[in-house]
Design a protein around this motif. Structure first.
Motif, PDB file in Angstrom:
ATOM      1  N   GLY A 129      34.704  34.773 -21.787  1.00  0.00           N
ATOM      2  CA  GLY A 129      34.455  36.028 -22.476  1.00  0.00           C
ATOM      3  C   GLY A 129      33.502  36.907 -21.690  1.00  0.00           C
ATOM      4  N   SER A 130      33.123  38.007 -22.274  1.00  0.00           N
ATOM      5  CA  SER A 130      32.238  38.953 -21.614  1.00  0.00           C
ATOM      6  C   SER A 130      30.875  38.320 -21.357  1.00  0.00           C
ATOM      7  CB  SER A 130      32.064  40.196 -22.486  1.00  0.00           C
ATOM      8  OG  SER A 130      31.150  41.101 -21.900  1.00  0.00           O
ATOM      9  N   GLY A 131      30.391  38.483 -20.141  1.00  0.00           N
ATOM     10  CA  GLY A 131      29.066  37.985 -19.786  1.00  0.00           C
ATOM     11  C   GLY A 131      29.039  36.559 -19.296  1.00  0.00           C
ATOM     12  N   VAL A 132      30.162  35.837 -19.388  1.00  0.00           N
ATOM     13  CA  VAL A 132      30.224  34.436 -18.924  1.00  0.00           C
ATOM     14  C   VAL A 132      31.272  34.350 -17.827  1.00  0.00           C
ATOM     15  CG1 VAL A 132      30.631  32.048 -19.552  1.00  0.00           C
ATOM     16  CG2 VAL A 132      29.567  33.594 -21.201  1.00  0.00           C
ATOM     17  N   THR A 133      30.855  33.970 -16.644  1.00  0.00           N
ATOM     18  CA  THR A 133      31.779  33.879 -15.523  1.00  0.00           C
ATOM     19  C   THR A 133      31.318  32.768 -14.588  1.00  0.00           C
ATOM     20  OG1 THR A 133      32.768  35.100 -13.675  1.00  0.00           O
ATOM     21  CG2 THR A 133      30.488  35.603 -14.206  1.00  0.00           C
ATOM     22  N   ASN A 134      32.250  32.170 -13.878  1.00  0.00           N
ATOM     23  CA  ASN A 134      31.881  31.171 -12.878  1.00  0.00           C
ATOM     24  C   ASN A 134      32.137  31.733 -11.480  1.00  0.00           C
ATOM     25  OD1 ASN A 134      34.649  31.054 -12.650  1.00  0.00           O
ATOM     26  ND2 ASN A 134      34.848  28.952 -13.364  1.00  0.00           N
ATOM     27  N   LEU A 135      31.870  30.918 -10.460  1.00  0.00           N
ATOM     28  CA  LEU A 135      31.947  31.414  -9.090  1.00  0.00           C
ATOM     29  C   LEU A 135      33.358  31.827  -8.697  1.00  0.00           C
ATOM     30  CD1 LEU A 135      29.563  28.990  -7.169  1.00  0.00           C
ATOM     31  CD2 LEU A 135      29.232  31.424  -7.573  1.00  0.00           C
ATOM     32  N   SER A 136      34.365  31.076  -9.131  1.00  0.00           N
ATOM     33  CA  SER A 136      35.733  31.406  -8.742  1.00  0.00           C
ATOM     34  C   SER A 136      36.154  32.765  -9.291  1.00  0.00           C
ATOM     35  CB  SER A 136      36.696  30.319  -9.209  1.00  0.00           C
ATOM     36  OG  SER A 136      36.632  30.156 -10.610  1.00  0.00           O
ATOM     37  N   ILE A 137      35.771  33.049 -10.535  1.00  0.00           N
ATOM     38  CA  ILE A 137      36.092  34.353 -11.128  1.00  0.00           C
ATOM     39  C   ILE A 137      35.306  35.459 -10.432  1.00  0.00           C
ATOM     40  CG2 ILE A 137      36.020  35.733 -13.245  1.00  0.00           C
ATOM     41  CD1 ILE A 137      36.350  33.158 -14.824  1.00  0.00           C
ATOM     42  N   THR A 138      34.042  35.189 -10.116  1.00  0.00           N
ATOM     43  CA  THR A 138      33.208  36.182  -9.433  1.00  0.00           C
ATOM     44  C   THR A 138      33.756  36.515  -8.055  1.00  0.00           C
ATOM     45  OG1 THR A 138      31.239  35.402 -10.614  1.00  0.00           O
ATOM     46  CG2 THR A 138      30.873  36.676  -8.612  1.00  0.00           C
ATOM     47  N   VAL A 139      34.166  35.477  -7.313  1.00  0.00           N
ATOM     48  CA  VAL A 139      34.745  35.703  -5.982  1.00  0.00           C
ATOM     49  C   VAL A 139      36.021  36.525  -6.100  1.00  0.00           C
ATOM     50  CG1 VAL A 139      35.852  34.569  -4.016  1.00  0.00           C
ATOM     51  CG2 VAL A 139      33.719  33.661  -4.944  1.00  0.00           C
ATOM     52  N   TYR A 140      36.842  36.231  -7.099  1.00  0.00           N
ATOM     53  CA  TYR A 140      38.090  36.972  -7.302  1.00  0.00           C
ATOM     54  C   TYR A 140      37.802  38.441  -7.579  1.00  0.00           C
ATOM     55  CZ  TYR A 140      42.376  38.551  -9.613  1.00  0.00           C
ATOM     56  OH  TYR A 140      43.489  39.265  -9.985  1.00  0.00           O
ATOM     57  N   SER A 141      36.839  38.719  -8.458  1.00  0.00           N
ATOM     58  CA  SER A 141      36.524  40.105  -8.805  1.00  0.00           C
ATOM     59  C   SER A 141      35.892  40.844  -7.628  1.00  0.00           C
ATOM     60  CB  SER A 141      35.587  40.151 -10.020  1.00  0.00           C
ATOM     61  OG  SER A 141      34.371  39.497  -9.745  1.00  0.00           O
ATOM     62  N   MET A 142      35.059  40.154  -6.849  1.00  0.00           N
ATOM     63  CA  MET A 142      34.452  40.787  -5.674  1.00  0.00           C
ATOM     64  C   MET A 142      35.485  41.050  -4.591  1.00  0.00           C
ATOM     65  SD  MET A 142      30.874  38.611  -5.428  1.00  0.00           S
ATOM     66  CE  MET A 142      30.263  39.493  -4.001  1.00  0.00           C
ATOM     67  N   ALA A 143      36.442  40.122  -4.453  1.00  0.00           N
ATOM     68  CA  ALA A 143      37.478  40.288  -3.430  1.00  0.00           C
ATOM     69  C   ALA A 143      38.372  41.493  -3.721  1.00  0.00           C
ATOM     70  CB  ALA A 143      38.322  39.030  -3.330  1.00  0.00           C
TER      71      ALA A 143
END
Length: 262
Positions: free
Chosen positions: A207-221
């Motif tokens: 949900g909003s405000g909860v993310t792990n590294l794989s999701i963060t890398v995907y969004s940054m990429a």
């Protein structure tokens, strides 16, 4: 000649698989933001990585969820493996086939199914839903890690302990679990590694405000690859590599102790 071709083919496969990772690790130390030129060695991207609040927050959730899911799934999976092992032939076959489903299912099927279940049960997507999802897909792997150790266990050990006055719980704690501990540790390490590595199930069940590294890398990429991602990916690769080496070493030692390999 045939032996040479086989070795050459094997080397080509490993180059194909690992050359991109080697390039990524090398360019994580590149002094330039450009991935097309080398401008000298630097550690600044690793320093910038740990100054990035978005990545540090994702790392916090990744570690917390991975540790909790590994511990909980190991406890549940170990007890489930013991229960399956003591079933009759038909019950064991049915339980194992059910256990194989989450392993064989595409991640997208498991992810959407869990998301639908949470919506149906009015569970808010967030930390809890991601944790429950990770526990769910880790349990089958723990069961598959523990069951081989149970098959190697002398069936009469627990019975002998209870004949000497031990309660079933005491026999479980002092006799069975120490004997299958290598499988439990392997299952826990595998669960931890799978949790860190997961993307699809996490993406659909957070949900909003909860993310792990794989999701963060995907969004940054999606916004463009930054040098910090190279540094982050290098650290993640090394972490998973170390865990896999530990698992392999424990398995090898266990096989040597039993005399299965020289």
């Amino acid at each position: 000649m045939s032996k040479f071709l086989k070795k050459f083919y094997t080397v080509l496969i490993f180059i194909f698989l690992y050359a991109p990772i080697v390039v990524l690790i090398i360019f994580s130390f590149n002094n330039s933001k450009s991935r097309g030129s080398w401008n000298g060695f630097t550690l600044k991207w690793y320093i910038e990585l740990f100054k990035n609040e978005e990545i540090m927050k994702a790392l916090y959730y990744t570690i917390i969820i991975a540790v909790l899911s590994a511990v909980i799934s190991t406890i549940i999976g170990t007890l489930a493996a013991i229960g399956i092992y003591n079933m009759n032939y038909l019950g064991k076959k049915v339980a194992l086939n059910i256990n194989y489903l989450p392993v064989l299912n595409p991640d997208i099927v498991t992810a959407v199914s869990l998301m639908t279940l949470y919506r149906f049960m009015n569970i808010q997507l967030g930390f809890l839903s991601m944790l429950l999802s990770h526990i769910t897909f880790c349990i089958p792997y723990v069961i598959l890690s523990v069951l081989p150790k149970l098959k190697q266990l002398n069936k009469h050990l627990a019975e002998a302990a209870m004949d000497l006055g031990a309660t079933p719980f005491y026999a479980l704690r002092k006799v069975i679990i120490p004997e299958i501990m290598p499988g439990i540790v392997t299952g826990a390490l595998m669960a931890f590694t799978l949790s860190i590595d997961d993307f699809v199930i996490s993406f659909f069940n957070t949900g909003s405000g909860v993310t792990n590294l794989s999701i963060t890398v995907y969004s940054m990429a999606r916004r463009g690859i930054k040098p910090e991602i190279n540094a982050l990916s290098s650290l993640m690769f090394l972490t998973v590599l170390v865990l896999l080496l530990i698992i392999n070493k424990r398995t090898t030692k266990d096989l040597e102790r039993r005399g299965d390999i020289a």
